[in-house]
Design an enzyme around this catalytic site. Structure first.
Site, PDB file in Angstrom:
ATOM      1  N   ASP A 202       3.935   3.266   9.453  1.00 14.43           N
ATOM      2  CA  ASP A 202       4.423   1.994   8.920  1.00 14.43           C
ATOM      3  C   ASP A 202       5.888   2.082   8.502  1.00 14.43           C
ATOM      4  O   ASP A 202       6.312   3.068   7.895  1.00 14.43           O
ATOM      5  CB  ASP A 202       3.554   1.666   7.686  1.00 14.43           C
ATOM      6  CG  ASP A 202       3.912   0.365   7.025  1.00 14.43           C
ATOM      7  OD1 ASP A 202       3.656  -0.678   7.646  1.00 14.43           O
ATOM      8  OD2 ASP A 202       4.440   0.383   5.900  1.00 14.43           O
ATOM      9  N   GLU A 244       6.231   1.893  13.939  1.00 18.27           N
ATOM     10  CA  GLU A 244       6.507   0.497  13.589  1.00 18.27           C
ATOM     11  C   GLU A 244       7.959   0.388  13.145  1.00 18.27           C
ATOM     12  O   GLU A 244       8.291   0.673  12.001  1.00 18.27           O
ATOM     13  CB  GLU A 244       5.604  -0.011  12.467  1.00 18.27           C
ATOM     14  CG  GLU A 244       5.725  -1.525  12.353  1.00 18.27           C
ATOM     15  CD  GLU A 244       5.847  -2.098  10.944  1.00 18.27           C
ATOM     16  OE1 GLU A 244       5.827  -3.332  10.822  1.00 18.27           O
ATOM     17  OE2 GLU A 244       5.973  -1.347   9.971  1.00 18.27           O
TER      18      GLU A 244
END
Ligand code: BGC
Length: 534
Positions: A202, A244
Site C-alpha cells: 500500500d 500501489e
C-alpha cells in the site's frame, strides 16, 4: 496451483473486502470463515488470486488501513487459525491469496506510536517523523484533500508535530530509522510464513521524506523496496509484491527496477481513460496513455482494474480532464470525493449491460493482469450518501432475500446498510439469480475469464494498436508465440465496418470469421484469434 514462478502474469485477480463478503458468525461483519465458505463461488468465477484488503486489528479510522497490530487479525474477522484454513482451502482449489501490506504508516493507536508520543527517550520516538515546525516538506501534496488541512498534526502529548500522508490518525513511519526498516521486513516474514502468496504493498511512494522534493518516489524509497524484494526472493520464491503507486507510467516504471523491485504494479492512469473512451466513444485517451507507457522487464506485469475500494481516482489526469470526468460521471456533488468519484462500476456505466461488458472486455484484453472488484461481477450498486468510501464497500449480494445472504445478524448490527435501491437492491442484483441464469452478466464475465485463461497472449503477449481508420474503435493486437489475437471494441453508438486481413475465429462466440469486412454494432466487442498459423 501452477508451479510457474511467473503465475501472476496469467492470473485473474479478485479484490475482496472481507467485512463485506460473508458473515459466518452472525455479528454483522463479514469474516474469514465466511470467505472460506464462498471459495467455491470464487473458483467457479475462474479467479486465480484473491487480494484481501487489510484484516489486521484496527480502530477503523481508515477501514483497516490504520493498523494497530501487524501480527494479528482483527477479532471480527476471526483468528490466525481461520486464516490458515482459508489459505489451505484456497490453495487446494488452485487459488492464491495476497494481502495488503501497509508499509507507510500505522494507526495512532499502535503501541509504537503510543510509546513514541509519550516519551522523547523511548526507542519508538524515532519510529515516526516528528518536528518542532510544520513548515517542513511543504512541497508534498495533501492526498485526503477533503478532510486533512495539512500533512502535519500537532500532538499535545509529544509537544511536537508528526508527519502523515493520509488521515491524521495514520502517522507515517520513519524509514530513515533502520529499526523501522527491519520491523516491516519482520511483518512481511510473519505473513509469508503463514503461507500467503504475496502482498499488495500500500501507498509505497511515500516511505521517505526529503526537503525540496514532493516526497514521492524518492531513491531511498526504491532502495528499501529492493531490499524487501531481495528478502522475498531469497526466502519465498514464487511469492509476489504488487505495487500501489498512483503515479504516471514513467514514475511507476522505476518500481519494477531491473525486474528486481516489484513483480507487479497497478496501472492507475489507464483506468480513468477507459471511462473517458466509453463516454466519448473514442479511443484517443487510451491510445495516448498506453503510448506513453514504458516497457517493463520480462518478469514484471501491470495490474489493471476498472474499480476498487477507493474513489475512482482522478489524480492521474489533467485538471481539464478531471473537470470533464466529474461533469460526466459525478453529476451530483456528493459523488465527488477528494480527487475522485465514489461510485461503483455499474452505476457509473448507467447500468447499461453493453457498456459494462465492453469495459470488461477492454480490461481483460489490455496488457496486464486484471483485477475484478467484488460485487462488480454482478453489477452491484453503491450508496453515495454513506461516509467516505463506504458506499462502494457494501455487503455482497448473494441472494434476493431481505438479508441478501450476507449475514443472519439483526440488520441493526450490520457494519453497513444494504442498498435498498430499486435497481441495484438484492432483489434485482444478486449472485444466486445470476449464477442460475446463463444470460447474466456474471456468466459473461465468467466466460471471458475462462477464454482468457486458455491463451497466454492475454497475460504475456506483445501489444500493438491496430489502425482501423476510425478512432471510434479500440483495436489492438496481442501476440505471444504462435497466438495472434485482435481485440476490437466499438466505443461509439453507430455500427462500424472493420476490414480484417486474416481468417479468424471469435474465441468468445466460437464463430469462424473469414477475412474481409466485419461490422461491429454499437458497443460491440470481439476477440479474434488469427487462424493463419493454425
Ligand atoms: C488505500 C486506501 C487507504 C490509503 C491509506 C490507499 O492507497 O487504497 O484505501 O486509505 O492507502 O492507507
Amino acid at each position: 496451483m501452477s508451479n510457474d514462478t511467473l503465475w501472476y502474469k496469467d492470473a485473474v485477480f479478485y479484490q475482496v473486502y472481507v467485512r463485506a463478503f460473508r458473515d459466518s458468525n452472525s455479528d454483522g461483519h463479514g469474516d474469514l470463515r465466511g470467505l472460506t465458505q464462498k471459495l467455491d463461488y470464487i473458483q467457479r468465477l475462474g479467479v486465480d488470486c484473491l487480494w484481501l484488503m487489510p484484516i489486521y486489528p484496527s480502530p477503523l479510522k481508515d477501514d483497516g488501513y490504520d493498523i494497530s497490530n501487524f501480527y494479528n487479525i482483527a477479532e471480527t474477522f476471526g483468528t490466525v487459525d481461520d486464516f490458515k484454513t482459508l489459505i489451505q482451502d484456497a490453495h487446494r482449489r488452485g487459488i492464491r491469496i495476497i494481502m495488503d501490506l501497509v508499509l507507510n504508516h500505522t494507526s495512532d493507536q499502535h503501541p509504537w506510536f503510543q510509546a513514541s508520543r509519550a516519551d522523547k527517550n523511548s526507542p519508538y520516538r524515532g519510529y515516526y517523523v516528528w518536528s518542532d515546525t510544520d513548515r517542513k516538506y511543504t512541497d508534498a501534496r495533501i492526498i485526503f484533500l477533503d478532510t486533512e488541512p495539512s500533512n502535519w498534526t500537532w500532538d499535545e502529548q509529544a509537544g511536537q508535530f508528526y508527519w502523515h500522508r493520509f488521515y491524521a490518525s495514520q502517522p507515517d513511519l520513519n524509514y530513515d530509522n533502520p529499526a523501522v526498516q527491519e520491523e516491516m521486513i519482520n511483518v512481511a516474514r510473519f505473513w509469508l510464513d503463514l503461507g500467503i502468496d504475496g502482498f499488495r504493498a500500500d501507498a509505497v511512494p511515500y516511505l521517505f521524506e526529503r526537503e525540496g522534493t514532493n516526497c514521492e518516489n524518492l531513491p531511498e524509497t526504491h532502495a528499501y523496496l529492493k531490499k524487501l524484494r531481495v528478502f522475498v526472493d531469497a526466502n519465498y520464491p514464487g511469492r509476489i509484491l504488487l505495487c500501489e503507486a498512483n503515479q504516471w507510467p514513467e514514475d511507476v516504471r522505476p518500481y519494477f527496477g531491473d525486474g528486481d523491485e516489484f513483480h507487479m504494479g497497478f496501472h492507475f492512469p489507464i483506468m480513468p481513460r477507459i471511462f473517458m473512451a466509453l463516454k466519448k466513444g473514442l479511443a484517443d485517451d487510451m491510445v495516448g496513455i498506453l503510448n506513453r507507457t514504458p516497457s517493463i522487464p520480462e518478469n514484471c506485469q501491470w495490474c489493471i482494474f476498472l474499480r476498487n475500494h477507493d474513489e475512482l481516482t482522478l489524480e492521474m489526469v489533467t485538471e481539464e480532464e478531471r473537470q470533464w470526468m466529474w461533469g460526466q460521471y459525478a453529476p451530483e456533488p456528493r459523488m465527488k470525493l477528494n480527487l475522485g468519484i465514489r461510485r461503483r462500476l455499474a452505476p457509473l456505466l448507467d447500468n447499461d449491460r453493453r457498456k459494462i461488458e465492453l469495459a470488461y472486455s477492454i480490461l481483460f484484453t489490455l496488457p496486464g493482469s486484471p483485477i475484478v472488484y467484488y460485487g462488480d461481477e454482478i453489477g452491484m450498486g453503491d450508496n453515495i450518501w454513506l461516509h467516505d468510501r463506504n458506499g462502494v464497500r457494501m455487503p455482497m449480494q448473494w441472494d434476493a432475500g431481505p438479508t441478501s445472504g450476507f449475514s443472519e445478524a439483526d440488520l441493526k448490527s450490520w457494519y453497513s446498510p444494504l442498498t435498498n435501491d430499486e435497481v441495484f437492491g438484492p432483489s434485482q442484483v444478486n449472485v444466486e439469480s445470476q449464477v442460475n441464469c446463463p444470460e447474466s452478466l456474471w456468466h459473461t464475465i465468467r466466460h471471458m475469464i475462462a477464454i482468457r485463461k486458455k491463451y497466454q497472449c492475454f497475460g504475456r503477449g506483445e501489444f500493438e494498436w491496430v489502425d482501423v481508420r476510425t478512432n471510434a474503435i479500440a483495436a489492438y493486437q496481442r501476440k505471444y508465440k504462435n497466438e495472434i489475437l485482435l481485440a476490437i471494441h466499438n466505443l461509439g453508438d453507430s455500427p462500424v465496418d472493420v476490414n480484417t486481413e486474416q481468417d479468424a475465429v471469435d474465441i468468445l462466440s466460437g464463430e469462424d470469421l473469414p477475412h474481409g469486412t466485419l461490422t461491429l454494432a454499437p458497443l460491440q466487442y470481439r476477440w479474434l484469434l488469427s487462424r493463419s498459423d493454425g
